[in-house]
Design an enzyme around this catalytic site. Structure first.
Site, PDB file in Angstrom:
ATOM      1  N   SER A  62       0.794  -1.225   0.000  1.00 36.28           N
ATOM      2  CA  SER A  62       0.000   0.000   0.000  1.00 36.28           C
ATOM      3  C   SER A  62       0.829   1.279   0.000  1.00 36.28           C
ATOM      4  O   SER A  62       0.392   2.295  -0.507  1.00 36.28           O
ATOM      5  CB  SER A  62      -0.929   0.017   1.218  1.00 36.28           C
ATOM      6  N   THR A  63       2.014   1.254   0.600  1.00 37.51           N
ATOM      7  CA  THR A  63       2.792   2.487   0.709  1.00 37.51           C
ATOM      8  C   THR A  63       4.232   2.252   0.283  1.00 37.51           C
ATOM      9  O   THR A  63       4.704   1.114   0.213  1.00 37.51           O
ATOM     10  CB  THR A  63       2.805   3.020   2.155  1.00 37.51           C
TER      11      THR A  63
END
Length: 195
Positions: free
Chosen positions: A11-12
């Site tokens: 996600s990041t």
């Protein structure tokens, strides 16, 4: 010739793909599409490329099911689309694969349970709203401007030296809120000044 094609996502930028890539490699994926994007993003170009690359008889392999879908309904739709194209699906962590009858059954039971849970949540929400209304409470957002404030704003806007922007700042709302909530059609507004 059929292929096992992997898809990995974090996600990041702070997160690493190494764990997923190692697991997909051990699972026999020679090609792995990978990206760093939130699961809520509708724009996931690597996933789109991965889905385009899959052919009938291939299997899409992910480390965990939440790597593929933005929501359970999104996941179910994606896997149904793959199934219609003759493409299998396998999730390594949940040990679900749709190329066998047992795997398909497990996935459909999982999807049915999720649908059941969504319906329960909807029913509870409706019951809660009905109970609240019976006690005289009305749902929805609290209004940003009450009737007294609307009257005050209307009076302020009759002054040609006061702009909507100034009034909006004074009441802590946007200009749009004022336009939506206060009848101002007949007022002469110096709107280009101070906007």
């Amino acid at each position: 010739m059929t292929h096992r094609i992997g898809y990995a996502r974090v996600s990041t930028d702070d997160q690493e793909l190494a764990l997923q890539l190692d697991a997909l490699s051990v699972a026999g994926c020679l090609t792995v599409y990978q990206e760093k994007a939130s699961g809520k993003d509708t724009e996931r170009p690597e996933l789109m490329q991965c889905l385009k690359a899959l052919r009938s008889g291939d299997t899409l392999v992910v480390w965990r099911m939440d790597r593929l879908g933005r929501s359970l309904s999104d996941l179910v739709k994606t896997i149904a689309d793959l199934e219609a194209r003759g493409v299998g699906f396998e999730s390594l962590t949940e040990k679900i694969e749709t190329s066998s009858a047992t795997g398909k059954l497990m996935f459909h039971v999982f999807a049915a349970m999720a649908e059941f849970e969504r319906n329960l949540i909807r029913e509870r929400t409706q019951a809660g709203l009905i109970a609240a209304r019976a006690r005289g409470r009305v749902g929805g957002r609290r209004k940003k401007l009450d009737e007294q404030q609307k009257k005050e704003i209307k009076a302020l806007l009759r002054d040609p030296d006061i702009s909507i922007t100034e009034v909006a700042k004074r009441y802590g709302v946007s200009r749009t809120t004022i336009y939506r909530n206060v009848e101002i059609e007949n007022l002469a507004l110096p709107e280009n000044k101070g906007s």
